[in-house]
Design an enzyme around this catalytic site. Structure first.
Site, PDB file in Angstrom:
ATOM      1  CG  HIS A 184      -1.096  -5.636  -4.229  1.00 19.07           C
ATOM      2  ND1 HIS A 184       0.045  -5.604  -3.481  1.00 19.07           N
ATOM      3  CD2 HIS A 184      -1.922  -6.526  -3.590  1.00 19.07           C
ATOM      4  CE1 HIS A 184      -0.066  -6.441  -2.449  1.00 19.07           C
ATOM      5  NE2 HIS A 184      -1.256  -7.002  -2.481  1.00 19.07           N
ATOM      6  CD  GLU A 219       1.694 -10.375  -0.021  1.00 14.61           C
ATOM      7  OE1 GLU A 219       1.609  -9.249  -0.531  1.00 14.61           O
ATOM      8  OE2 GLU A 219       0.851 -10.802   0.779  1.00 14.61           O
ATOM      9  CG  HIS A 223      -0.027 -11.518  -3.640  1.00 15.06           C
ATOM     10  ND1 HIS A 223      -0.759 -12.380  -2.856  1.00 15.06           N
ATOM     11  CD2 HIS A 223      -0.297 -10.273  -3.171  1.00 15.06           C
ATOM     12  CE1 HIS A 223      -1.452 -11.694  -1.978  1.00 15.06           C
ATOM     13  NE2 HIS A 223      -1.190 -10.411  -2.142  1.00 15.06           N
ATOM     14  NE  ARG A 238      -3.881  -2.171   2.214  1.00 13.17           N
ATOM     15  CZ  ARG A 238      -3.685  -3.483   2.265  1.00 13.17           C
ATOM     16  NH1 ARG A 238      -2.487  -3.974   2.523  1.00 13.17           N
ATOM     17  NH2 ARG A 238      -4.687  -4.321   2.055  1.00 13.17           N
TER      18      ARG A 238
HETATM   19  C1  GLA Z   1      -1.990  -8.299   0.312  1.00 16.53           C
HETATM   20  C2  GLA Z   1      -2.594  -7.308   1.203  1.00 16.53           C
HETATM   21  C3  GLA Z   1      -3.886  -7.821   1.719  1.00 16.53           C
HETATM   22  C4  GLA Z   1      -4.799  -8.159   0.581  1.00 16.53           C
HETATM   23  C5  GLA Z   1      -4.143  -9.156  -0.318  1.00 16.53           C
HETATM   24  C6  GLA Z   1      -4.983  -9.434  -1.519  1.00 16.53           C
HETATM   25  O1  GLA Z   1      -1.444  -9.344   0.987  1.00 16.53           O
HETATM   26  O2  GLA Z   1      -1.754  -6.931   2.265  1.00 16.53           O
HETATM   27  O3  GLA Z   1      -4.480  -6.865   2.538  1.00 16.53           O
HETATM   28  O4  GLA Z   1      -5.083  -7.019  -0.148  1.00 16.53           O
HETATM   29  O5  GLA Z   1      -2.887  -8.677  -0.719  1.00 16.53           O
HETATM   30  O6  GLA Z   1      -6.305  -9.706  -1.200  1.00 16.53           O
END
Ligand code: GLA
Length: 381
Positions: A135, A345, A208, A110
């Site tokens: 993302h 991730e 991811h 984010r």
């Molecule tokens: C990441 C984010 C989560 C969510 C996933 C996808 O891991 O941190 O909050 O958005 O991707 O659903």
């Protein structure tokens, strides 16, 4: 469906590379197989690449979003299961899904309010997650078609490249990205990321994949044992943006320095867990230097499957599938329920462009961004 499978079979062709006979003593042949995976709405053909190592371990990757589609990992008896969530063909990925297996960018995770400044210029990127950017935007790297090349040498290797144009999803600079997936004989899926730019920019690249070591779609991951090599994590606000603090994990449900079941504390009365609806947090990996370190280890006590995550990146986001709700039907019709997978991730910290005390996520012309992450699946028998 049957006709479609036959078609796939007919268009299949194999690139057979003779493996170095001496490398493992087994002298097996290495294969990278390319098959048709489907078509984009504009008719562009998308491929699926199958990488197989000398132990017979197999990973499939598509050039749509650079996504890991399947990964067969051995249990303690050597029996393999597909441990990643995903879909049987491209149409599943073209429909709404939460980044299954994808390469994520230009900025993974984010950015607060979709805003940041660089060299005194304010940039606005799409807010696609409540008030924040998530993302890489509306059409991030996960939804782009990458150019694929078989670069197999000693091990099967797939190179994926993508040119993200200046201004794409609001980000400055033409960013040239190269990702190489290599499957080694130590049962490692190694991911090498490099990128260069022609203007100052920010970037954060990750994969991811959603893992369930009992096999995709086989229950939840709450009994998986998890170790995370991190003394500190980055606590978040209610919109999942780090508040800027690096908080010791000591004495909190975020202490995974000794292995613990993911489910052991996930429902504790804890503000951070409430904000994340479970774990959805970045951990600061204990790094002595920039080399590859063991960031996390996951084991499934029942099957004995193990996954180790090694990385050069400063952080790792633990996400426990808190937004999965059983509405997505994946491979072999499996239903992906609440907390039926976990993501680890590896990344730069979320919202780094607005947090001067976090490791920098800036890239300038003349510099080369370079990171490596390895997902290792040791045979435990
Ligand atoms: C990441 C984010 C989560 C969510 C996933 C996808 O891991 O941190 O909050 O958005 O991707 O659903």
């Amino acid at each position: 469906m049957i006709a479609c499978k036959r078609f796939l079979y007919i268009v299949t062709f194999s690139l057979v590379v003779i493996g170095r006979a001496g490398a493992t003593g087994r002298g097996a042949e290495l294969h990278m197989k390319k098959t048709t995976f489907g078509k984009m709405p504009d008719g562009q053909a998308i491929d699926l690449y199958t990488l197989t190592n000398r132990n017979g371990m197999e990973v499939t990757i598509t050039n749509y979003g650079g996504r890991v589609v399947s990964l067969l990992a051995p249990d303690r008896a050597g029996k393999v299961a597909d441990v990643v969530l995903g879909f049987d063909d491209l149409s599943g990925y073209l429909a709404e899904n939460p980044y299954f297996g994808a390469l994520v960018g230009r900025y993974a995770n984010r950015i607060a309010n979709g805003e940041f400044s660089l060299d005194g210029v304010e940039y606005h990127v799409p807010r696609n997650d409540g008030p924040n950017a998530l993302h890489g935007g509306i059409r991030g790297f996960d939804k782009r078609v990458w150019t694929a090349h078989d670069v197999t040498k000693e091990n099967p290797s797939l190179e994926l490249t993508y040119l993200s144009k200046d201004g794409e999803e609001g980000y400055p600079g033409n960013l040239s990205v190269k990702v190489i997936y290599t499957l080694t004989d130590a049962n490692e899926l190694q991911i090498d990321y490099t990128a260069t730019t022609d203007k100052d920019t920010v970037l954060n690249l990750t994969n991811h994949s959603y893992f369930n070591l009992a096999g995709q779609g086989n229950g939840n991951i709450l009994k998986h044992q998890l170790m995370i090599n991190a003394d500190r994590f980055t606590p978040i606000n209610s919109t999942l943006i780090p508040i800027g603090e690096l908080r010791p994990v000591d004495g909190t449900p975020f202490d995974f320095r000794k292995p613990a079941a993911i489910g052991a504390r996930i429902n504790d009365e804890n503000e951070q867990l409430k904000f994340g609806k479970g774990y959805d947090h970045n951990f600061a990996v204990n790094h002595q230097d920039a080399r590859l370190v063991l960031a996390a280890r996951v084991t499934d006590p029942e099957s004995g499957r193990v996954m180790e995550v090694l990385t050069t990146q400063p952080g790792v986001q633990l996400y426990t599938g808190n937004f999965l709700d059983g509405t997505i039907h994946g491979k072999a019709g499996k239903i992906y329920g609440y907390r039926s997978a976990l993501c680890l991730e590896t990344q730069h910290f979320p919202n780094s462009p607005n947090q001067p005390n976090f490791p920098s996520a800036e890239l300038k012309p003349g510099q080369t961004f370079q990171e490596t992450t390895t997902y290792r699946f040791p045979a435990t028998h």
